[in-house]
Write a protein that holds these residues in place. Structure first.
Motif, short mmCIF file in Angstrom:
data_model
loop_
_atom_site.label_atom_id
_atom_site.label_comp_id
_atom_site.label_asym_id
_atom_site.label_seq_id
_atom_site.Cartn_x
_atom_site.Cartn_y
_atom_site.Cartn_z
N ILE A 65 0.79 -1.23 0.00
CA ILE A 65 0.00 0.00 0.00
C ILE A 65 0.83 1.28 0.00
O ILE A 65 0.50 2.22 -0.74
CB ILE A 65 -1.00 -0.03 1.18
N PRO A 66 1.91 1.40 0.80
CA PRO A 66 2.67 2.66 0.77
C PRO A 66 3.24 2.98 -0.60
O PRO A 66 3.37 4.15 -0.97
CB PRO A 66 3.78 2.44 1.80
N ASN A 67 3.57 1.96 -1.37
CA ASN A 67 4.08 2.19 -2.72
C ASN A 67 3.02 2.88 -3.58
O ASN A 67 3.32 3.80 -4.35
CB ASN A 67 4.51 0.85 -3.33
N ILE A 68 1.78 2.46 -3.44
CA ILE A 68 0.68 3.08 -4.19
C ILE A 68 0.48 4.53 -3.77
O ILE A 68 0.34 5.43 -4.59
CB ILE A 68 -0.63 2.28 -4.00
N LEU A 69 0.51 4.76 -2.46
CA LEU A 69 0.28 6.10 -1.93
C LEU A 69 1.37 7.08 -2.32
O LEU A 69 1.15 8.30 -2.31
CB LEU A 69 0.16 6.04 -0.40
N SER A 70 2.54 6.56 -2.68
CA SER A 70 3.67 7.44 -3.00
C SER A 70 3.64 7.98 -4.43
O SER A 70 4.44 8.83 -4.78
CB SER A 70 4.99 6.68 -2.78
N VAL A 71 2.70 7.49 -5.24
CA VAL A 71 2.63 7.90 -6.65
C VAL A 71 1.34 8.70 -6.89
O VAL A 71 0.24 8.13 -6.83
CB VAL A 71 2.67 6.67 -7.59
N PRO A 72 1.46 10.01 -7.13
CA PRO A 72 0.28 10.86 -7.25
C PRO A 72 -0.73 10.41 -8.29
O PRO A 72 -1.94 10.55 -8.10
CB PRO A 72 0.87 12.22 -7.62
N GLY A 73 -0.28 9.85 -9.40
CA GLY A 73 -1.18 9.46 -10.47
C GLY A 73 -1.87 8.13 -10.26
O GLY A 73 -2.73 7.74 -11.06
N ALA A 74 -1.50 7.43 -9.19
CA ALA A 74 -2.14 6.15 -8.87
C ALA A 74 -3.09 6.36 -7.70
O ALA A 74 -2.89 7.24 -6.86
CB ALA A 74 -1.09 5.10 -8.51
N GLU A 75 -4.11 5.54 -7.64
CA GLU A 75 -5.09 5.67 -6.56
C GLU A 75 -5.34 4.31 -5.92
O GLU A 75 -5.48 3.30 -6.63
CB GLU A 75 -6.40 6.25 -7.09
N LEU A 76 -5.36 4.30 -4.60
CA LEU A 76 -5.59 3.06 -3.87
C LEU A 76 -7.06 2.70 -3.88
O LEU A 76 -7.90 3.48 -3.41
CB LEU A 76 -5.09 3.23 -2.42
N VAL A 77 -7.38 1.53 -4.41
CA VAL A 77 -8.74 1.01 -4.35
C VAL A 77 -9.02 0.55 -2.93
O VAL A 77 -10.07 0.80 -2.35
CB VAL A 77 -8.94 -0.15 -5.34
N GLY A 78 -8.03 -0.11 -2.35
CA GLY A 78 -8.13 -0.61 -1.00
C GLY A 78 -7.21 -1.80 -0.81
O GLY A 78 -6.58 -2.27 -1.78
N PRO A 79 -7.08 -2.30 0.40
CA PRO A 79 -6.30 -3.52 0.62
C PRO A 79 -7.03 -4.72 0.04
O PRO A 79 -8.26 -4.69 -0.11
CB PRO A 79 -6.22 -3.61 2.15
N ILE A 80 -6.29 -5.75 -0.31
CA ILE A 80 -6.95 -6.98 -0.76
C ILE A 80 -7.72 -7.55 0.43
O ILE A 80 -7.44 -7.21 1.58
CB ILE A 80 -5.95 -7.99 -1.36
N PRO A 81 -8.73 -8.38 0.21
CA PRO A 81 -9.57 -8.86 1.31
C PRO A 81 -8.77 -9.46 2.47
O PRO A 81 -7.75 -10.13 2.26
CB PRO A 81 -10.44 -9.93 0.64
N ALA A 82 -9.25 -9.20 3.67
CA ALA A 82 -8.54 -9.62 4.88
C ALA A 82 -8.28 -11.13 4.90
O ALA A 82 -7.25 -11.58 5.40
CB ALA A 82 -9.34 -9.21 6.11
N GLU A 83 -9.22 -11.89 4.34
CA GLU A 83 -9.07 -13.35 4.37
C GLU A 83 -7.87 -13.84 3.57
O GLU A 83 -7.37 -14.94 3.82
CB GLU A 83 -10.34 -14.02 3.82
N VAL A 84 -7.42 -13.03 2.62
CA VAL A 84 -6.28 -13.44 1.78
C VAL A 84 -5.14 -12.42 1.85
O VAL A 84 -4.21 -12.47 1.04
CB VAL A 84 -6.71 -13.65 0.30
N GLN A 85 -5.19 -11.52 2.84
CA GLN A 85 -4.15 -10.50 2.96
C GLN A 85 -2.85 -11.11 3.48
O GLN A 85 -2.85 -12.11 4.19
CB GLN A 85 -4.62 -9.40 3.93
N SER A 86 -1.75 -10.49 3.09
CA SER A 86 -0.43 -10.89 3.58
C SER A 86 0.36 -9.62 3.87
O SER A 86 0.36 -8.69 3.07
CB SER A 86 0.31 -11.73 2.53
#
Length: 256
Positions: A193-214
């Protein structure tokens, strides 16, 4: 309270804490060479200046995909401190490249999904929705050698979609996943997620589902051959101090 004021207050607190333990004379600034990935550079942008002001050591961060930085260490390139993925740091400790007694988990980050800023955000709220979104996407991208790559490859195989995703998957050698999404070259990006937040032209949809998060844990240790051992150890103490927790969270991560 304004976020800029919060960061300023935190920075001032860090400077004060460091000045309290600063040697009587530090002389001219010396470089402290740090090997890491993008998340290392992100957190050092806040920690570095007050650390240099208080100690006289200027943190210089050299970044690439963590696996690449690990190989550079194995090949004998000189450095003072490494902040890599936990299992990579452990491997280098076993190889005698890093000092075992300096090992410290600094921060951790979950995997997120990115789209080009302004593009519709697909549904990834459940495992089934996440799976459907990946299958419907025209293209996806995640790192060729990222710490999350091993996990994602296994996850897609477990979900039974690996073969369907393979022809439309781009795996760059460099940390350019979010940039490719921002440029419109690829529809969906998967990376910490921090990699996504560091790029202005990209937007975070959200984390992948908790059941399969790593969660990827980033772990620091001092080079066994460093000529600035104490300064590198002091920097690890600063990175793991309570004062640094808000800065880590502001970058989309959690303390290690």
């Amino acid at each position: 309270m304004n976020s800029r004021w919060v960061v300023s207050i935190i920075g001032a607190t860090i400077v004060a804490a460091l000045l309290a333990s600063r040697p009587a004379s530090t002389g001219d600034s010396s470089e402290l060479k740090i090997f890491g990935s993008r998340v290392t550079k992100m957190i050092m942008a806040d920690i570095g200046p007050p650390f240099e002001q208080a100690t006289g050591y200027q943190p210089v961060v050299i970044t690439d995909v963590a696996a690449v930085m690990k190989r550079r260490i194995e090949q004998g390139e000189p450095f003072d401190l490494a902040i890599l993925v936990n299992f990579q740091t452990d491997d280098l400790i076993k190889a005698g490249k890093l000092a075992a007694d300096t090992r410290a988990d600094i921060m951790k980050a979950g995997i997120g999904v990115a789209v080009k800023r302004g593009a519709p955000k697909p549904d990834i709220g459940t495992v089934d929705a996440f799976k459907r979104t990946l299958l419907a996407a025209k293209s996806i991208t995640y790192l060729k050698e990222g710490a999350s790559t091993i996990y994602l490859d296994r996850l897609f195989a477990r979900l039974g979609i690996a073969e369907a995703l393979a022809p439309k998957t781009v795996k760059p050698d460099t940390e350019s996943v979010s940039e490719r999404v921002a440029a419109g070259e690829v529809e969906l990006g998967l990376i910490v997620i921090p990699n996504i937040l560091s790029v202005p032209g990209a937007e975070l949809v959200g984390p992948i589902p908790a059941e399969v998060q790593s969660y990827i844990v980033f772990t620091a240790a001092v080079s066994a051959q460093s000529t600035h051992q104490q300064a590198a150890r002091d920097l690890i103490k600063r990175l793991t101090s309570p004062d640094t927790v808000p800065l880590i969270k502001a970058k989309g991560m959690e303390p290690g």
